[in-house]
Motif scaffolding. Structure first.
Motif: not given
Length: 332
Positions: A27-29, A34-35, A81-83, A228-230
Motif C-alpha cells: 500500500s505505501p508504494l 502518485v508522487e 480511489a486516491d486519484l 510514473s510506472k508501476f
C-alpha cells in the motif's frame, strides 16, 4: 547444519490474509507512485510457492473472492480511489492510466494484450518487441501495446485478458506452473496545474495596488506532466529438473527460467556488494535484467516478495530463496 538467520522488513506466516500483506508492504508504494516515483514489486521463489496467487495474476482471477484477491487488484483499487480523491480536491488535476502486460518466454517477449500474436504464433515474430534506452537513461519497450483504461473494471478486465494468455503447464511439483516471467505495468500520467502567483509574498506596495486588480485576471499558470510506472513482476519459479521430472519443451523452459533468474541473482549480488569491488553490473546478460535495470539500479522504490514453502521436503529451495532475497536487501 548450523542455524542461519536472515533479516527482512516484513515476515508473514502461511496463514496471513492477503489484505494484511497488501496493507503492510504494498500500500505505501501506491502513494510513492502518485508522487511520481517508479515502483516495482518482484515476486520470487520456487515453483508452487504462491507467487502468482500473492500478486493476483492467476488465470481464473475473475472468479477469486475478494478475500483472496492478490496485490495487483487491491493496488489498482487504491490507486483509482486516491486519484479520484485528488481530482475532487483540485478540479484542474488530470490523470491518464495505461496498462501493458508482457511475458518473457524462453528469452522472447510476448505481448499478452495483443491476441493476434497468439493466433499466428508460428508465423509471428516475437522479437518485434525491443528493449530501448532513451536520452535520459530510462528503459522502455518499443513495440508494446499500451491500453488506456478509465476505471477499475476496465483495468481488471485487461489483467484477466492477459492472464488467460499466459504460458502455463503441469509439472510434478505444480499443476499450473507458470512457464514464463510476466510483467504487468501500470503507467500513470498526471497533469498538475500550479498558480505561480501563490508562491509569491502577499505584500503589495501602494504604488502597485492599482495595477494589482488588472493582473489578477492574467495569472501565470505552470503545467507539469509527471509520468510514473508501476511494474508488477511475477517471476517464474526456480526449479530443479530432477524434482519436476520435466521432459521435452518443459526442460527448455526450465533452463530459460533458471538462466534468467541466475542473471538476476548476479545483478543483485553486484549491486548489493558492500565492498563495491565489482564496477560492472551485468544488466545485459538477460532480457529480464535489462528490462528491470531501472527498478534494480535506479532511484525507484522496489519490493521483493520472497515466497517460500513450509514443507520440509523443500528445505534446500527455501534456504536458497532466503539467501537470494537477503542479497537484494543489501542494495542501497
Amino acid at each position: 547444519g548450523t542455524d542461519k538467520s536472515f533479516t527482512f522488513d516484513y515476515v508473514f506466516p502461511s496463514e496471513t490474509e492477503q489484505e494484511e500483506v497488501f496493507y503492510d508492504c504494498a500500500s505505501p508504494l501506491i502513494d510513492k507512485l502518485v508522487e511520481g516515483y517508479n515502483v516495482t514489486i518482484l515476486a520470487y521463489g520456487q515453483t508452487g510457492s504462491g507467487k502468482t496467487y500473492s500478486l493476483g495474476t492467476a488465470v481464473d482471477g475473475s472468479n477469486i473472492p475478494l478475500k483472496h484477491q492478490g496485490i495487483i487488484p487491491r493496488a489498482i483499487r487504491k490507486l483509482f480511489a486516491d486519484l479520484h480523491e485528488r481530482k475532487e480536491k483540485n478540479p484542474s488535476y488530470e490523470f491518464e492510466v495505461y496498462v501493458s502486460f508482457l511475458e518473457l518466454y524462453n528469452e522472447d517477449f510476448k505481448d499478452l494484450l495483443y491476441p493476434q500474436s497468439r493466433e499466428n504464433n508460428k508465423k509471428e515474430k516475437y522479437d518485434l518487441i525491443m528493449i530501448r534506452e532513451d536520452a535520459n537513461g530510462q528503459i522502455y519497450l518499443a513495440g508494446v501495446k499500451e491500453v488506456k483504461v478509465s476505471d477499475l473494471d476496465e483495468l481488471l478486465e485487461q489483467l484477466q485478458k492477459g492472464s488467460l494468455c499466459r504460458t502455463v503447464a503441469s509439472t510434478d511439483m505444480n499443476m499450473v506452473s507458470s512457464r514464463s516471467h510476466a510483467i504487468f505495468s501500470v503507467i500513470l500520467k498526471q497533469t498538475r496545474i500550479k498558480n505561480l502567483e501563490e508562491n509569491k509574498e502577499n505584500y503589495v506596495s501602494p504604488a502597485e495596488s492599482s495595477a494589482a486588480s488588472k493582473r489578477k485576471s492574467k495569472r501565470k499558470l505552470l503545467t507539469s506532466i509527471v509520468t510514473s510506472k508501476f511494474h508488477f513482476v511475477d517471476l517464474a519459479g526456480s526449479e530443479r529438473l530432477k524434482r519436476t521430472n520435466a521432459v521435452g519443451d518443459r526442460v527448455k523452459e526450465g533452463i530459460a527460467i533458471n538462466g534468467g533468474l541466475l542473471a538476476l541473482g548476479n545483478v543483485i549480488s553486484a549491486l548489493g556488494d558492500e565492498s563495491r569491488k565489482v564496477t560492472h553490473i551485468p544488466y545485459r546478460d538477460s532480457k529480464l535484467t535489462r528490462l528491470l535495470q531501472d527498478s534494480l539500479g535506479g532511484n525507484s522504490q522496489t519490493l521483493m516478495l520472497a515466497c517460500v514453502s513450509p514443507a520440509d521436503s523443500n528445505f534446500m529451495e527455501t534456504l536458497n530463496t532466503l539467501k537470494y532475497a537477503n542479497r537484494a536487501r543489501n542494495i542501497k
